[in-house]
Design a protein around this motif. Structure first.
Motif, PDB file in Angstrom:
ATOM      1  N   CYS A  13       0.840  -1.204   0.000  1.00  0.00           N
ATOM      2  CA  CYS A  13       0.000   0.000   0.000  1.00  0.00           C
ATOM      3  C   CYS A  13       0.874   1.252   0.000  1.00  0.00           C
ATOM      4  O   CYS A  13       0.600   2.212  -0.744  1.00  0.00           O
ATOM      5  CB  CYS A  13      -0.910   0.014   1.233  1.00  0.00           C
ATOM      6  N   ALA A  14       1.911   1.245   0.821  1.00  0.00           N
ATOM      7  CA  ALA A  14       2.809   2.406   0.893  1.00  0.00           C
ATOM      8  C   ALA A  14       3.540   2.611  -0.433  1.00  0.00           C
ATOM      9  O   ALA A  14       3.718   3.759  -0.880  1.00  0.00           O
ATOM     10  CB  ALA A  14       3.805   2.220   2.036  1.00  0.00           C
ATOM     11  N   MET A  15       3.937   1.525  -1.076  1.00  0.00           N
ATOM     12  CA  MET A  15       4.614   1.641  -2.370  1.00  0.00           C
ATOM     13  C   MET A  15       3.685   2.253  -3.423  1.00  0.00           C
ATOM     14  O   MET A  15       4.115   3.076  -4.233  1.00  0.00           O
ATOM     15  CB  MET A  15       5.136   0.280  -2.813  1.00  0.00           C
ATOM     16  N   LYS A  16       2.434   1.856  -3.395  1.00  0.00           N
ATOM     17  CA  LYS A  16       1.448   2.414  -4.320  1.00  0.00           C
ATOM     18  C   LYS A  16       1.290   3.919  -4.085  1.00  0.00           C
ATOM     19  O   LYS A  16       1.264   4.714  -5.037  1.00  0.00           O
ATOM     20  CB  LYS A  16       0.111   1.683  -4.140  1.00  0.00           C
ATOM     21  N   VAL A  17       1.199   4.314  -2.822  1.00  0.00           N
ATOM     22  CA  VAL A  17       1.083   5.736  -2.476  1.00  0.00           C
ATOM     23  C   VAL A  17       2.302   6.503  -2.983  1.00  0.00           C
ATOM     24  O   VAL A  17       2.185   7.552  -3.622  1.00  0.00           O
ATOM     25  CB  VAL A  17       0.899   5.930  -0.954  1.00  0.00           C
ATOM     26  N   HIS A  18       3.495   5.965  -2.714  1.00  0.00           N
ATOM     27  CA  HIS A  18       4.719   6.664  -3.109  1.00  0.00           C
ATOM     28  C   HIS A  18       4.855   6.733  -4.629  1.00  0.00           C
ATOM     29  O   HIS A  18       5.262   7.759  -5.172  1.00  0.00           O
ATOM     30  CB  HIS A  18       5.953   6.004  -2.488  1.00  0.00           C
ATOM     31  N   SER A  19       4.498   5.664  -5.317  1.00  0.00           N
ATOM     32  CA  SER A  19       4.613   5.685  -6.780  1.00  0.00           C
ATOM     33  C   SER A  19       3.617   6.671  -7.397  1.00  0.00           C
ATOM     34  O   SER A  19       3.872   7.233  -8.457  1.00  0.00           O
ATOM     35  CB  SER A  19       4.442   4.288  -7.365  1.00  0.00           C
ATOM     36  N   LEU A  21       2.246   9.532  -5.624  1.00  0.00           N
ATOM     37  CA  LEU A  21       2.494  10.900  -5.170  1.00  0.00           C
ATOM     38  C   LEU A  21       3.942  11.348  -5.305  1.00  0.00           C
ATOM     39  O   LEU A  21       4.210  12.551  -5.359  1.00  0.00           O
ATOM     40  CB  LEU A  21       2.068  11.049  -3.702  1.00  0.00           C
ATOM     41  N   GLY A  22       4.880  10.398  -5.289  1.00  0.00           N
ATOM     42  CA  GLY A  22       6.289  10.770  -5.256  1.00  0.00           C
ATOM     43  C   GLY A  22       6.668  11.306  -3.896  1.00  0.00           C
ATOM     44  O   GLY A  22       5.929  11.158  -2.931  1.00  0.00           O
ATOM     45  N   ASN A  23       7.823  11.946  -3.815  1.00  0.00           N
ATOM     46  CA  ASN A  23       8.250  12.520  -2.542  1.00  0.00           C
ATOM     47  C   ASN A  23       7.996  14.016  -2.553  1.00  0.00           C
ATOM     48  O   ASN A  23       7.666  14.593  -3.578  1.00  0.00           O
ATOM     49  CB  ASN A  23       9.719  12.199  -2.253  1.00  0.00           C
ATOM     50  N   GLY A  24       8.093  14.657  -1.396  1.00  0.00           N
ATOM     51  CA  GLY A  24       7.975  16.099  -1.320  1.00  0.00           C
ATOM     52  C   GLY A  24       6.757  16.634  -0.592  1.00  0.00           C
ATOM     53  O   GLY A  24       6.650  17.848  -0.385  1.00  0.00           O
ATOM     54  N   PHE A  25       5.832  15.769  -0.218  1.00  0.00           N
ATOM     55  CA  PHE A  25       4.654  16.221   0.523  1.00  0.00           C
ATOM     56  C   PHE A  25       4.889  16.090   2.021  1.00  0.00           C
ATOM     57  O   PHE A  25       5.781  15.386   2.473  1.00  0.00           O
ATOM     58  CB  PHE A  25       3.412  15.401   0.141  1.00  0.00           C
ATOM     59  N   GLN A  26       4.029  16.736   2.792  1.00  0.00           N
ATOM     60  CA  GLN A  26       4.068  16.583   4.244  1.00  0.00           C
ATOM     61  C   GLN A  26       3.548  15.191   4.609  1.00  0.00           C
ATOM     62  O   GLN A  26       2.761  14.580   3.874  1.00  0.00           O
ATOM     63  CB  GLN A  26       3.209  17.636   4.928  1.00  0.00           C
ATOM     64  N   PRO A 101       4.802  -6.986  18.889  1.00  0.00           N
ATOM     65  CA  PRO A 101       5.873  -7.802  18.315  1.00  0.00           C
ATOM     66  C   PRO A 101       6.595  -7.158  17.130  1.00  0.00           C
ATOM     67  O   PRO A 101       7.794  -7.340  16.961  1.00  0.00           O
ATOM     68  CB  PRO A 101       5.160  -9.078  17.879  1.00  0.00           C
ATOM     69  N   VAL A 102       5.875  -6.414  16.306  1.00  0.00           N
ATOM     70  CA  VAL A 102       6.486  -5.904  15.075  1.00  0.00           C
ATOM     71  C   VAL A 102       5.891  -4.557  14.692  1.00  0.00           C
ATOM     72  O   VAL A 102       4.727  -4.262  14.993  1.00  0.00           O
ATOM     73  CB  VAL A 102       6.317  -6.925  13.915  1.00  0.00           C
ATOM     74  N   GLY A 103       6.707  -3.761  14.055  1.00  0.00           N
ATOM     75  CA  GLY A 103       6.256  -2.477  13.555  1.00  0.00           C
ATOM     76  C   GLY A 103       6.925  -2.174  12.231  1.00  0.00           C
ATOM     77  O   GLY A 103       7.900  -2.820  11.848  1.00  0.00           O
ATOM     78  N   LEU A 104       6.374  -1.202  11.548  1.00  0.00           N
ATOM     79  CA  LEU A 104       6.957  -0.734  10.293  1.00  0.00           C
ATOM     80  C   LEU A 104       7.284   0.741  10.417  1.00  0.00           C
ATOM     81  O   LEU A 104       6.510   1.517  10.975  1.00  0.00           O
ATOM     82  CB  LEU A 104       5.981  -0.923   9.131  1.00  0.00           C
ATOM     83  N   LEU A 105       8.422   1.096   9.894  1.00  0.00           N
ATOM     84  CA  LEU A 105       8.836   2.480   9.788  1.00  0.00           C
ATOM     85  C   LEU A 105       8.912   2.761   8.284  1.00  0.00           C
ATOM     86  O   LEU A 105       9.658   2.103   7.563  1.00  0.00           O
ATOM     87  CB  LEU A 105      10.196   2.661  10.460  1.00  0.00           C
ATOM     88  N   ILE A 106       8.069   3.667   7.804  1.00  0.00           N
ATOM     89  CA  ILE A 106       7.973   3.935   6.374  1.00  0.00           C
ATOM     90  C   ILE A 106       8.293   5.404   6.124  1.00  0.00           C
ATOM     91  O   ILE A 106       7.719   6.289   6.756  1.00  0.00           O
ATOM     92  CB  ILE A 106       6.559   3.606   5.845  1.00  0.00           C
ATOM     93  N   ASN A 107       9.223   5.639   5.191  1.00  0.00           N
ATOM     94  CA  ASN A 107       9.628   6.993   4.852  1.00  0.00           C
ATOM     95  C   ASN A 107       9.255   7.321   3.404  1.00  0.00           C
ATOM     96  O   ASN A 107       9.717   6.675   2.471  1.00  0.00           O
ATOM     97  CB  ASN A 107      11.133   7.177   5.039  1.00  0.00           C
ATOM     98  N   PHE A 108       8.415   8.338   3.252  1.00  0.00           N
ATOM     99  CA  PHE A 108       7.981   8.784   1.935  1.00  0.00           C
ATOM    100  C   PHE A 108       8.824   9.948   1.414  1.00  0.00           C
ATOM    101  O   PHE A 108       8.632  10.382   0.281  1.00  0.00           O
ATOM    102  CB  PHE A 108       6.514   9.232   1.994  1.00  0.00           C
ATOM    103  N   GLY A 109       9.740  10.472   2.209  1.00  0.00           N
ATOM    104  CA  GLY A 109      10.461  11.688   1.840  1.00  0.00           C
ATOM    105  C   GLY A 109      11.630  11.510   0.901  1.00  0.00           C
ATOM    106  O   GLY A 109      12.102  12.473   0.311  1.00  0.00           O
ATOM    107  N   SER A 110      12.107  10.293   0.734  1.00  0.00           N
ATOM    108  CA  SER A 110      13.244  10.070  -0.169  1.00  0.00           C
ATOM    109  C   SER A 110      12.735   9.756  -1.575  1.00  0.00           C
ATOM    110  O   SER A 110      11.552   9.468  -1.776  1.00  0.00           O
ATOM    111  CB  SER A 110      14.123   8.937   0.365  1.00  0.00           C
ATOM    112  N   ARG A 111      13.630   9.812  -2.558  1.00  0.00           N
ATOM    113  CA  ARG A 111      13.229   9.531  -3.948  1.00  0.00           C
ATOM    114  C   ARG A 111      12.614   8.152  -4.081  1.00  0.00           C
ATOM    115  O   ARG A 111      11.637   7.969  -4.788  1.00  0.00           O
ATOM    116  CB  ARG A 111      14.426   9.647  -4.877  1.00  0.00           C
TER     117      ARG A 111
END
Length: 130
Positions: A13-19, A21-26, A101-111
């Motif tokens: 889901c995050a990959m779809k969002v990034h592809s 919107l790209g990077n650069g948003f809040q 037990p588990v978490g995800l850290l997702i960064n949308f700010g990089s290319r």
């Protein structure tokens, strides 16, 4: 590891969002878009859920989790140039404080979108299966 199927869906889901919107948003823009994608995938989640942090059994404050998915996985979003050790340590501390037990850290700010699975090694469900 257990929960891999759920974390794979979240990352997809995050990959779809990034592809899209790209990077650069809040961060909040990515958060809103991720809501749409996770709903499409049928994932149960709570957004901006306030969770209590305990120390030695005593309530010492609260922290908002960006997403709490399927009542077991914490997802923290960033919109920064690069994830660093401090971001990872913070996510690990939250997992331990919330006893998850588990978490995800997702960064949308990089290319290219960055993601890290973070495991709470003190939680029995985070241990590798035999």
């Amino acid at each position: 590891m257990i929960y891999d199927d759920i974390t794979h869906k979240i990352i997809g889901c995050a990959m779809k969002v990034h592809s899209t919107l790209g990077n650069g948003f809040q961060e909040v823009i990515y958060q809103r878009a991720l809501v749409i994608e996770m709903e499409k995938q049928g994932l149960g989640f709570k957004r901006e859920m306030e969770m209590t942090i305990f120390y030695d059994g005593i309530d010492i404050g609260t922290r908002r989790v960006d997403f709490f998915v399927e009542e077991i996985i914490m997802v923290e979003l960033k919109a920064i140039i690069e994830l660093n050790d401090s971001n990872i340590a913070q996510a690990r501390n939250y997992l331990e404080a919330y006893n998850l037990p588990v978490g995800l850290l997702i960064n949308f700010g990089s290319r290219s979108m960055q993601h890290k699975r973070i495991y709470n090694t003190k939680h029995p469900d985070a241990k590798p299966q035999s």
